[in-house]
Design an enzyme around this catalytic site. Structure first.
Site, PDB file in Angstrom:
ATOM      1  CG  HIS A 161      -1.674  -1.255   1.437  1.00  0.00           C
ATOM      2  ND1 HIS A 161      -2.830  -1.599   0.775  1.00  0.00           N
ATOM      3  CD2 HIS A 161      -1.357  -2.340   2.218  1.00  0.00           C
ATOM      4  CE1 HIS A 161      -3.222  -2.808   1.167  1.00  0.00           C
ATOM      5  NE2 HIS A 161      -2.336  -3.292   2.017  1.00  0.00           N
ATOM      6  CB  SER A 280      12.886  21.376 -15.351  1.00  0.00           C
ATOM      7  OG  SER A 280      12.125  22.546 -15.504  1.00  0.00           O
ATOM      8  CE  LYS A 286      11.224  18.715 -10.920  1.00  0.00           C
ATOM      9  NZ  LYS A 286       9.798  18.486 -11.028  1.00  0.00           N
ATOM     10  CD  GLU A 293       7.646  11.161 -15.320  1.00  0.00           C
ATOM     11  OE1 GLU A 293       7.966  11.534 -14.193  1.00  0.00           O
ATOM     12  OE2 GLU A 293       7.572  11.950 -16.288  1.00  0.00           O
TER      13      GLU A 293
END
Ligand code: ARG
Length: 493
Positions: A161, A280, A286, A293
């Site tokens: 979980h 980024s 970043k 993804e």
């Protein structure tokens, strides 16, 4: 009729079907010629095997077979882009042959139909794509096993979980995916076996009065067998559904690994190599796990492709229906995207770093060693349910942290009416609270203890070797069949 249609009618496609229905406003809509570039080489092979068989059976004279086979070589050199216009690659290649040979070129299409022809082409091409997909899963599994072997002792948090659950190791985590990918390989090999069967000779669906040799064309094309029932041969596409489903199942597993790596990267538990990250354009600090993804998203595309394919196939009556033309591209798109995603994940896994100190420091977070203490109490004879109660009370008192021994003892006294140490020694409790010892204690078959993981690595390597042999045998058989076909063709040209 427009001028363009008139041109077309005088032109190529008329050679094959004498202009019947070949013009008209829906001509572009009906054509699969552009998408058929994917099966251009497959169609040439299928044509060659068919013509060689027709000559061997005495259905077409050797000299005519030679002219047709020479014309096919010429069509091949000119390339797909140079094909005459046509409803599809089968018609266009045949037109190209007739243009070169004259009317006798039309003998190529004796004792077959485009229905068995296209089914043979799709199977011929798909099996090569499946082998590429299988090869990609092998490379991914190899990367996982290699990295696992380096991290048998690297303790990390394990989750259920998304909550800290029990300490495990990086090796145990990675091997959990390797096992799943091994099943994906097995499913792809299974799909390969049922794809690699020849439908050629099924003709439109109803067979042919010519004395053809279907086993011979199957052999020349490297198919392992023949799809016997001629209606099944020409109409069946369950091999497409099965292959796409196996790829989609694999993509789903890939997406799970990608998601885990995205989460771990977020926590600083894994450092992805720069080649698998992106920066980024506005936020200079970043480093984003974009490749993974995109892998997650490929699983979505695969599900979409499978759904499009099955929805197209659902409810189609026997035998051939033109819907089938639009079924095929779903499989091509899925196999391309999933094979590419597999290779990307293999690269990301092989180049990632697992910061051992950070992982070990976090391994006991959230009192994830609680189960181990409960297990120790249960081993001393306390019913596990009672032991669970002791540890649950301790967890509540420690408010998410790992309780000290005094707290554990106080809670045990409340629940058991006796000191904790009446049941388990201090050293035993301390060991259970140590993530490294906790992992080492869980040495059941398939568990995370280093000895158990070493056995899993051995099993994974053996299975990988066997699958590599299976891959080599299949790809070797295809190469051998292609060489044989060329030799047979060369007898005539
Ligand atoms: N291009 C078609 C396909 O991909 C094959 C042609 C069969 N056409 C036909 N009208 N019987 O399915």
């Amino acid at each position: 009729m427009t001028g363009e249609d008139a041109d077309h009618d005088e032109g190529h496609s008329g050679v094959v079907r004498r202009d019947r229905f070949s013009g008209g406003p829906a001509r572009g809509f009906m054509s699969s010629l552009a998408a058929d570039e994917r099966i251009f080489a497959a169609d040439l092979a299928v044509d060659r095997a068919h013509v060689v068989m027709l000559a061997e059976q005495g259905i077409v004279a050797d000299d005519v077979a030679g002219e047709i086979l020479a014309a096919l070589d010429d069509v091949e050199s000119a390339g797909h882009g140079a094909l005459p216009d046509g409803e599809d690659v089968h018609e266009a290649i045949e037109t190209g042959v007739v243009e070169r040979v004259g009317p006798d070129g039309g003998k190529m299409h004796t004792a077959r139909s485009r229905n068995d022809e296209v089914a043979a082409c799709i199977r011929y091409r798909l099996r090569a794509d499946l082998l590429d997909a299988i090869e990609a899963t092998l490379a991914l599994r190899e990367a996982l096993v290699d990295v696992a072997a380096e991290h048998v002792d690297t303790v990390m948090p394990g989750y259920t979980h998304l909550q800290p659950a029990q300490p495990t190791t990086v090796a145990h985590f990675l091997l959990s995916y390797e096992s799943a990918f091994a099943r994906d390989t097995a499913r792809l090999l299974d799909a390969y076996g049922r794809t690699n069967q020849s439908p050629l000779g099924g003709a439109a669906f109803a067979g042919t009065p010519f004395d053809i040799d279907r086993e011979r064309t199957a052999e020349l094309l490297g198919f392992e067998g023949v799809v016997a029932n001629s209606m099944d041969a020409s109409a069946g596409r369950d091999f497409l559904a099965e292959s796409t489903a196996a790829l989609t199942t694999h993509a789903t597993t890939l997406s799970g690994l990608a998601e885990d790596l995205v989460i771990f990267a977020n926590k600083g538990f894994v450092d992805l190599a720069d080649e698998y990250s992106s920066t980024s354009s506005i936020m200079p600090q970043k480093v984003n796990p974009d490749t993974l993804e995109l892998v997650r998203a490929v699983a979505g595309d695969a599900v979409g492709g499978l759904s499009g394919l099955l929805t197209t196939l659902k409810g189609l009556p026997r035998a051939y229906n033109r819907d089938l033309q639009r079924a095929t591209p779903h499989a091509w798109e899925t196999v391309d995207a999933v094979s590419e995603a597999t290779a990307v994940v293999a690269g990301a896994v092989a180049t990632a770093e697992w910061p051992e100190e950070t992982l070990e420091a976090a391994a006991g977070d959230g009192f994830s060693t609680a189960t181990g203490v409960a297990d120790a109490l249960a081993m001393a004879g306390v019913p596990f349910r009672t032991a669970h109660e002791v540890l649950a009370a301790a967890a509540e008192r420690a408010d998410g942290e790992t309780p000290d021994l005094a707290t554990l003892d106080a809670v045990a006294a409340d629940v058991l009416g006796e000191s904790l140490f009446e049941y388990v020694s201090r050293e035993r409790v301390e060991a259970a609270l140590d993530p490294v010892e906790s992992v080492a204690s869980r040495d059941s078959l398939g568990g995370p203890a280093p000895a158990a993981v070493a056995a899993q690595i051995g099993d994974a390597e053996a299975a990988l070797d066997a699958d590599r042999d299976a891959y080599d045998a299949r790809s070797g058989a295809l190469d051998a069949a292609a060489a044989t076909l060329r030799t047979e063709v060369d007898r005539y040209v």
